[in-house]
Design a protein around this motif. Structure first.
Motif, PDB file in Angstrom:
ATOM      1  N   ARG A 105      28.451  48.979  77.435  1.00  0.00           N
ATOM      2  CA  ARG A 105      29.824  48.385  77.517  1.00  0.00           C
ATOM      3  C   ARG A 105      29.423  46.966  77.309  1.00  0.00           C
ATOM      4  O   ARG A 105      29.053  46.319  78.031  1.00  0.00           O
ATOM      5  CB  ARG A 105      30.604  48.952  78.576  1.00  0.00           C
ATOM      6  CG  ARG A 105      31.908  48.335  78.439  1.00  0.00           C
ATOM      7  CD  ARG A 105      32.686  48.569  79.815  1.00  0.00           C
ATOM      8  NE  ARG A 105      32.905  49.783  80.320  1.00  0.00           N
ATOM      9  CZ  ARG A 105      32.937  50.202  81.352  1.00  0.00           C
ATOM     10  NH1 ARG A 105      33.548  49.294  82.138  1.00  0.00           N
ATOM     11  NH2 ARG A 105      33.132  51.515  81.880  1.00  0.00           N
ATOM     12  N   GLN A 147      26.981  47.486  81.543  1.00  0.00           N
ATOM     13  CA  GLN A 147      26.340  48.382  81.979  1.00  0.00           C
ATOM     14  C   GLN A 147      26.221  49.592  80.737  1.00  0.00           C
ATOM     15  O   GLN A 147      26.821  49.186  79.474  1.00  0.00           O
ATOM     16  CB  GLN A 147      27.129  49.191  82.928  1.00  0.00           C
ATOM     17  CG  GLN A 147      28.370  49.723  82.265  1.00  0.00           C
ATOM     18  CD  GLN A 147      29.340  50.660  83.734  1.00  0.00           C
ATOM     19  OE1 GLN A 147      29.563  49.779  84.521  1.00  0.00           O
ATOM     20  NE2 GLN A 147      29.634  51.685  83.033  1.00  0.00           N
ATOM     21  N   MET A 182      24.345  55.510  82.775  1.00  0.00           N
ATOM     22  CA  MET A 182      23.659  55.028  83.768  1.00  0.00           C
ATOM     23  C   MET A 182      24.797  54.391  84.885  1.00  0.00           C
ATOM     24  O   MET A 182      25.289  54.896  85.494  1.00  0.00           O
ATOM     25  CB  MET A 182      22.785  53.899  83.404  1.00  0.00           C
ATOM     26  CG  MET A 182      21.502  54.305  82.809  1.00  0.00           C
ATOM     27  SD  MET A 182      20.116  55.203  84.259  1.00  0.00           S
ATOM     28  CE  MET A 182      19.520  53.538  84.745  1.00  0.00           C
ATOM     29  N   GLY A 183      25.184  53.077  84.364  1.00  0.00           N
ATOM     30  CA  GLY A 183      26.298  52.508  85.033  1.00  0.00           C
ATOM     31  C   GLY A 183      25.838  51.564  86.288  1.00  0.00           C
ATOM     32  O   GLY A 183      24.354  51.630  86.526  1.00  0.00           O
ATOM     33  N   VAL A 184      26.469  50.814  86.705  1.00  0.00           N
ATOM     34  CA  VAL A 184      25.916  49.629  87.756  1.00  0.00           C
ATOM     35  C   VAL A 184      25.256  50.269  88.803  1.00  0.00           C
ATOM     36  O   VAL A 184      24.027  49.675  89.038  1.00  0.00           O
ATOM     37  CB  VAL A 184      27.146  48.909  88.171  1.00  0.00           C
ATOM     38  CG1 VAL A 184      26.564  47.678  89.107  1.00  0.00           C
ATOM     39  CG2 VAL A 184      27.951  48.107  86.967  1.00  0.00           C
ATOM     40  N   LEU A 185      25.562  51.536  89.580  1.00  0.00           N
ATOM     41  CA  LEU A 185      24.823  51.729  90.554  1.00  0.00           C
ATOM     42  C   LEU A 185      23.582  52.164  90.385  1.00  0.00           C
ATOM     43  O   LEU A 185      22.457  52.047  90.807  1.00  0.00           O
ATOM     44  CB  LEU A 185      25.732  52.968  91.232  1.00  0.00           C
ATOM     45  CG  LEU A 185      25.862  53.095  92.683  1.00  0.00           C
ATOM     46  CD1 LEU A 185      26.349  51.916  93.497  1.00  0.00           C
ATOM     47  CD2 LEU A 185      26.810  54.249  93.234  1.00  0.00           C
ATOM     48  N   LYS A 186      23.620  53.288  89.329  1.00  0.00           N
ATOM     49  CA  LYS A 186      22.091  53.768  88.882  1.00  0.00           C
ATOM     50  C   LYS A 186      21.390  52.509  88.391  1.00  0.00           C
ATOM     51  O   LYS A 186      19.956  52.726  88.545  1.00  0.00           O
ATOM     52  CB  LYS A 186      22.291  54.949  87.803  1.00  0.00           C
ATOM     53  CG  LYS A 186      22.893  56.254  88.408  1.00  0.00           C
ATOM     54  CD  LYS A 186      22.886  57.151  87.398  1.00  0.00           C
ATOM     55  CE  LYS A 186      23.381  58.450  87.808  1.00  0.00           C
ATOM     56  NZ  LYS A 186      24.602  58.931  86.841  1.00  0.00           N
ATOM     57  N   LEU A 192      24.423  43.400  82.833  1.00  0.00           N
ATOM     58  CA  LEU A 192      24.815  42.413  83.688  1.00  0.00           C
ATOM     59  C   LEU A 192      25.564  42.672  85.054  1.00  0.00           C
ATOM     60  O   LEU A 192      25.453  41.957  85.999  1.00  0.00           O
ATOM     61  CB  LEU A 192      25.759  41.619  83.009  1.00  0.00           C
ATOM     62  CG  LEU A 192      25.316  40.565  81.639  1.00  0.00           C
ATOM     63  CD1 LEU A 192      26.376  39.818  81.283  1.00  0.00           C
ATOM     64  CD2 LEU A 192      24.201  39.647  82.503  1.00  0.00           C
ATOM     65  N   GLY A 193      25.862  43.939  85.148  1.00  0.00           N
ATOM     66  CA  GLY A 193      26.771  44.461  86.442  1.00  0.00           C
ATOM     67  C   GLY A 193      25.668  44.466  87.425  1.00  0.00           C
ATOM     68  O   GLY A 193      25.688  43.764  88.512  1.00  0.00           O
ATOM     69  N   ASP A 202      23.937  41.240  88.795  1.00  0.00           N
ATOM     70  CA  ASP A 202      24.796  40.464  89.647  1.00  0.00           C
ATOM     71  C   ASP A 202      24.610  41.247  91.012  1.00  0.00           C
ATOM     72  O   ASP A 202      24.460  40.355  92.043  1.00  0.00           O
ATOM     73  CB  ASP A 202      26.491  40.423  89.157  1.00  0.00           C
ATOM     74  CG  ASP A 202      26.889  39.630  90.144  1.00  0.00           C
ATOM     75  OD1 ASP A 202      26.702  38.382  90.358  1.00  0.00           O
ATOM     76  OD2 ASP A 202      28.145  39.833  90.676  1.00  0.00           O
ATOM     77  N   PRO A 245      34.642  46.247 100.061  1.00  0.00           N
ATOM     78  CA  PRO A 245      34.076  45.015  99.449  1.00  0.00           C
ATOM     79  C   PRO A 245      34.872  43.868  99.719  1.00  0.00           C
ATOM     80  O   PRO A 245      36.203  43.792  99.476  1.00  0.00           O
ATOM     81  CB  PRO A 245      33.783  45.126  97.888  1.00  0.00           C
ATOM     82  CG  PRO A 245      33.955  47.006  97.812  1.00  0.00           C
ATOM     83  CD  PRO A 245      34.748  47.253  98.989  1.00  0.00           C
ATOM     84  N   PHE A 250      29.535  45.135  96.444  1.00  0.00           N
ATOM     85  CA  PHE A 250      28.934  46.335  96.819  1.00  0.00           C
ATOM     86  C   PHE A 250      27.513  46.282  96.786  1.00  0.00           C
ATOM     87  O   PHE A 250      27.054  45.917  95.717  1.00  0.00           O
ATOM     88  CB  PHE A 250      29.598  47.703  96.515  1.00  0.00           C
ATOM     89  CG  PHE A 250      29.138  48.648  97.437  1.00  0.00           C
ATOM     90  CD1 PHE A 250      29.797  49.138  98.803  1.00  0.00           C
ATOM     91  CD2 PHE A 250      27.985  49.600  96.889  1.00  0.00           C
ATOM     92  CE1 PHE A 250      29.208  50.074  99.248  1.00  0.00           C
ATOM     93  CE2 PHE A 250      27.583  50.595  97.642  1.00  0.00           C
ATOM     94  CZ  PHE A 250      28.183  50.993  98.858  1.00  0.00           C
ATOM     95  N   PRO A 255      24.286  48.222  96.388  1.00  0.00           N
ATOM     96  CA  PRO A 255      23.779  49.624  96.194  1.00  0.00           C
ATOM     97  C   PRO A 255      22.685  49.971  96.955  1.00  0.00           C
ATOM     98  O   PRO A 255      22.479  51.186  97.488  1.00  0.00           O
ATOM     99  CB  PRO A 255      23.507  49.899  94.645  1.00  0.00           C
ATOM    100  CG  PRO A 255      24.503  48.777  93.897  1.00  0.00           C
ATOM    101  CD  PRO A 255      24.380  47.671  94.921  1.00  0.00           C
ATOM    102  N   ASP A 312      31.238  52.885  88.449  1.00  0.00           N
ATOM    103  CA  ASP A 312      30.865  53.723  89.980  1.00  0.00           C
ATOM    104  C   ASP A 312      31.761  53.280  90.995  1.00  0.00           C
ATOM    105  O   ASP A 312      31.923  51.990  91.506  1.00  0.00           O
ATOM    106  CB  ASP A 312      29.467  53.217  90.381  1.00  0.00           C
ATOM    107  CG  ASP A 312      28.513  53.831  89.257  1.00  0.00           C
ATOM    108  OD1 ASP A 312      28.487  55.094  88.927  1.00  0.00           O
ATOM    109  OD2 ASP A 312      27.797  53.151  88.537  1.00  0.00           O
ATOM    110  N   LYS A 339      31.463  46.105  91.025  1.00  0.00           N
ATOM    111  CA  LYS A 339      31.952  45.139  90.228  1.00  0.00           C
ATOM    112  C   LYS A 339      33.185  44.570  90.625  1.00  0.00           C
ATOM    113  O   LYS A 339      33.401  43.208  90.511  1.00  0.00           O
ATOM    114  CB  LYS A 339      31.663  45.449  88.876  1.00  0.00           C
ATOM    115  CG  LYS A 339      31.463  43.731  87.966  1.00  0.00           C
ATOM    116  CD  LYS A 339      30.266  43.303  87.871  1.00  0.00           C
ATOM    117  CE  LYS A 339      30.005  42.155  87.053  1.00  0.00           C
ATOM    118  NZ  LYS A 339      29.859  40.902  87.809  1.00  0.00           N
TER     119      LYS A 339
END
Lengths: 376, 124
Positions: A26, A38, A42-46, A232-233, A236, A304, A327, A329, B34, B60
């Protein structure tokens, strides 16, 4: 919700743009570049957890790479007029985190400086600051140095506990490198700059490669076991857990190194000799302290607390503001940093944040939130 | 009979016997990423259509939840407090946010049915 991503012709693209899109990234605008935040599946957490447990590949080609040189002289002496770090003392292959300062001691940018040899330094500055930085450096020390922007190089970061195992396949010499050192090395005939450094708190490397080789090299790295592309998510959230500053949020040109809790970037020789931009004010702050300080903030509970949220003391007085928050992870809880009045800056101090009209307890906390694991 | 309607802000409301079950759509959870924290309204709260009825936070960012209908909150989904990631895994099932006693059926006309909502997100 934000609208779906459109191809914005106003944005710059890094040499890995097409690869990001093909990997299902994205894309979002960041510092004038169209960058992956991200990746699909996957996504930011993974992505965050993957980097802390295996190896994450980041495209940081938007950052500004430049060479600062001087003929028959050491450019470090000139650079030390505008940064407080010990640059002159760097041996070839050593690097340092330092700060570009204005005459009031405010931070124009934070940057990495690597010494290649007695006449040449390699700089990496923030993407959003590069035009401003290069103009400032040229104005301040352009008479005695030459600054060359390496616009034709890409920069990749490979971060995480498996980074060395992966990278030694390409550059066997990396097994002998320690944190904050750099080498020049060839791979497939391309000159690469490999440093053991990063922005995640993990062991890892940043690799500068010619732009026309970047996509092939990134694909080769991604083909290695344990390597995934990270956006980049997660970059950070990783740096925030590691207690590392983000310029424009945690640092700005009205904040000094002392206020930013970066006193360690001004070593003894520089404190004794002075002679850098803003030295008078900064050295005074070393003696007398400052009215505000950057600290870690650990919110109680799961909510958060984000940038610009105000902080209050137990008696209700406003004492500070959050500059980065989200947050964590790996920490598995919210994490934040911000600036508070010096009287409230001690770890363990109870504060509260005003979040959507509700008081949320939080506490001044030592950083990093997650232990750093650099190879010393 | 159960009817499901959608707002332009990507909330859904499943309506049965005058009670609406509200959550965010699959499109919304994908856009958010997430989910790590959900703030729910309180049982007994009155909310207006379009008014803030909660917050959903990803790593985020924070996004407000706007109620697709006016009414009184009669139940909240406490499971989201312990397991906010449910919003990603089952947004239009187990991860409902709250149930609301719908005050005004006339409001429902401004919401989209599933076909119209799917057309709407296809154009975003």
């Amino acid at each position: 919700m934000e609208p779906a991503q459109k191809n914005d012709p106003e944005l710059h693209k890094t040499p890995l743009w097409a690869l990001h899109v093909s990997l299902g990234a994205r894309m979002v605008p960041f510092a004038g570049y169209d960058m992956p935040v991200q990746y699909d599946g996957m996504g930011v957490l993974k992505e965050h957890i993957h980097t802390r447990t295996a190896a994450g590949l980041f495209d940081v080609s938007h950052m500004g790479q430049a060479v600062l040189s001087a003929e028959n002289a050491d450019p470090a002496r000139a650079l030390e007029k505008i940064v407080p770090g010990d640059i002159a003392g760097l041996k070839p292959g050593q690097m340092r985190y330092t700060l570009l300062l204005n005459d009031d001691g405010g931070i124009i940018d934070d940057l990495m400086v690597t010494r290649w040899d007695g006449n040449t330094l390699f700089l990496v500055v923030n993407a959003a600051c590069k035009d401003k930085d290069f103009a400032y450096i040229r104005k301040a020390i352009g008479g005695e140095t030459k600054l060359e922007y390496l616009a034709d190089r890409a920069l990749l970061a490979l971060q995480g506990p498996k980074a060395e195992d992966v990278l030694k396949v390409f550059f066997p010499a990396v097994t002998d490198m320690v944190f904050m050192t750099a080498i020049k090395a060839e791979y497939k005939g391309h000159e690469c700059f490999v440093s053991r450094s990063g922005y995640t708190g993990e062991d890892g490397f940043e690799i500068s490669v010619p732009e026309n080789f970047a996509e092939d090299f990134a694909k080769e790295l991604l083909a290695q076991e344990g390597v995934k592309a990270i956006g980049l998510g997660a970059r950070d959230s990783l740096r925030l857990e590691a207690g590392l500053c983000l310029y424009g949020h945690d640092l700005d040109d009205e904040t000094t190194p002392v206020e930013a809790a970066l006193k360690w970037t001004v070593p003894k020789r520089r404190r004794e000799e002075g002679g850098f931009a803003g030295a008078e004010k900064i050295l005074k702050q070393f003696k007398e302290g400052t009215s505000r300080l950057r600290v870690g903030i650990k919110p109680e509970g799961r909510a958060p607390i984000r940038e610009n949220t105000e902080l209050f003391a137990e008696d209700g007085a406003k004492v500070g503001v959050i500059t980065s928050g989200g947050f964590g992870p790996t920490f598995d809880a919210p994490v934040a940093m911000g600036y508070v009045d010096a009287a409230h800056a001690k770890a363990g101090t109870k504060l509260h944040a005003l979040l959507r009209g509700t008081k949320r307890p939080c506490e001044v906390a030592a950083m990093p939130f997650v232990p750093q694991s650099y190879k010393k | 009979m159960t009817k499901v309607l959608f707002s332009d802000d990507h909330e859904y409301v499943k309506i049965e016997d005058g009670i609406g079950t509200v959550g965010i759509t699959d499109y919304a959870q994908k856009a958010l990423g997430d989910v790590v924290y959900v703030e729910l309204p309180k049982v007994g709260d009155s909310v207006e259509k379009g008014g803030q009825a909660g917050v959903v936070e990803s790593v985020k960012s924070a996004s407000e939840i706007y109620s697709p209908v006016t009414g009184e909150i009669v139940e909240i989904n406490e499971a989201l407090t312990d397991d906010p990631a449910l919003v990603n895994s089952d947004p239009q099932g187990a991860a409902w946010f709250y149930k609301i006693k719908i005050a005004n059926d006339d409001e429902l006309g401004s919401l989209k049915d599933e076909g119209a909502y799917n057309d709407y997100i296809a154009g975003l």
